[in-house]
Each structure stands twice: as structure tokens, then as C-alpha cells.
Design a protein around this motif. Sequence first.
Motif, PDB file in Angstrom:
ATOM      1  N   SER A  37       0.863  -1.192   0.000  1.00  0.00           N
ATOM      2  CA  SER A  37       0.000   0.000   0.000  1.00  0.00           C
ATOM      3  C   SER A  37       0.896   1.236   0.000  1.00  0.00           C
ATOM      4  O   SER A  37       1.944   1.250   0.647  1.00  0.00           O
ATOM      5  N   THR A  38       0.440   2.274  -0.686  1.00  0.00           N
ATOM      6  CA  THR A  38       1.222   3.517  -0.691  1.00  0.00           C
ATOM      7  C   THR A  38       1.086   4.205   0.675  1.00  0.00           C
ATOM      8  O   THR A  38       0.120   3.969   1.405  1.00  0.00           O
ATOM      9  N   ASN A  39       2.042   5.057   0.979  1.00  0.00           N
ATOM     10  CA  ASN A  39       2.000   5.807   2.250  1.00  0.00           C
ATOM     11  C   ASN A  39       0.707   6.574   2.396  1.00  0.00           C
ATOM     12  O   ASN A  39       0.116   6.631   3.467  1.00  0.00           O
TER      13      ASN A  39
END
Length: 171
Positions: A37-39
Motif C-alpha cells: 500500500s502507498t504511504n
Amino acid sequence: MMYWFIGILLCFFLLFLSSFSVWNVYAIIRGAPFVPSTNKRVGTMIDLANLQKTDVLLDLGSGDGRILRRVAPFVKEARGIEINPSLAVWSRMINMFVKEKNIQVLCSDFWHQDLSDVDIIFVYCIDNKMNKLETKVKKEMKPGSRVVSNEFKFSNWKPGQEQDGVRLYLV
Ligand SMILES: C[S@@+](CC[C@H](N)C(=O)[O-])C[C@H]1O[C@@H](n2cnc3c(N)ncnc32)[C@H](O)[C@@H]1O
């Protein structure tokens, strides 16, 4: 001497890479491949989750453990289940360097784990597994618990909240 050292490092790296790749294929069959997952998404998941210091949080398919390390300061226990041993070992290694000691990573298949003592689940699974997961969650999780799903939705369950591709479900 230096060449020996580089050779050994290279062997370890190749061993890690081949083990990761084989298990990643198995992970696709059992749930989803490793796509972190992206930040920004993790931030949205945390915003929607309304985490409490009393929460036991479970990341279903915890990958490299990035979510666990982000949520650990805000929950009682940050628990991950990861099917890919290479990722489980990698995340445990990184976890040794963070100050929070409430992070646990279990190397196992989440379909075999009971969810009844968990207050909140984070999940980033693929579409064709969401129906099966919905049945498991509704059967095992206690009333009042929550599920935060990155990207994918449950087809027979209306989310309590929705924001930027993340959905919060209330059990
Ligand atoms: C899309 S990645 C998400 C990783 C992490 N949760 C994140 O959001 O950064 C899905 C992860 O679930 C793992 N996985 C897939 N099926 C699984 C299963 N049945 N049990 C445990 N882990 C599984 C994969 O190996 C992969 O690391």
C-alpha cells in the motif's frame, strides 16, 4: 577475500529472491500478490479506522510490515499474518529496529486463522477473494469490530464510510 564476501552476499540475495518469487505465486492463489500500500493509502486507512489504544489490529497479508509499523503507536497490538516466509522474515528483521514492541508477524495462511479476538482488520486483497473474506469476517468477528479495505470492496456489504479508494465496514 572481498570476492568471497560479495559472492556469499549475492548467493543470499538470489536465494531470497527465488524464495520470494515462488511464494508470491502461491500468495496469488491464496489471496493476493505482494503489492505494498502507498504511504498515502495507509494514511487514509488510519484516518478511517479511528484507532484506539485498546484495539488489536490485524493486517491480513502483512507484506513487508509497513502498515504494522505505522499503526503500532496507536493500538494495543499490531498483528500481521503473512503467507510468504521471505516477507515475514524481512518484516520481522525491520521490526527489530523500531521502538514499538507491540508488533507481531505470524507466517501463516489467513484463511486458517480465527478472527474472533481481533477488533480491526486492515486488508488489501484481490477482488475474487472478497466474497469469501466477507463470509469469514461476518462469521468470526465480534459485533462492533471493523474492517478497513484498501481498494477492493465487499459485494454484499455497504461500507460505513468511503474515502479515496478505502472503505470502512462495521461488523
Ligand atoms: C497486496 S499485498 C498487501 C501488503 C500489505 N498489507 C500492504 O498493504 O502493504 C497482499 C499480501 O498478502 C499476502 N497474502 C496473500 N494471501 C495470503 C494468505 N492467504 N494468508 C496470508 N497472507 C497472504 C501476500 O503475500 C502479500 O504480501
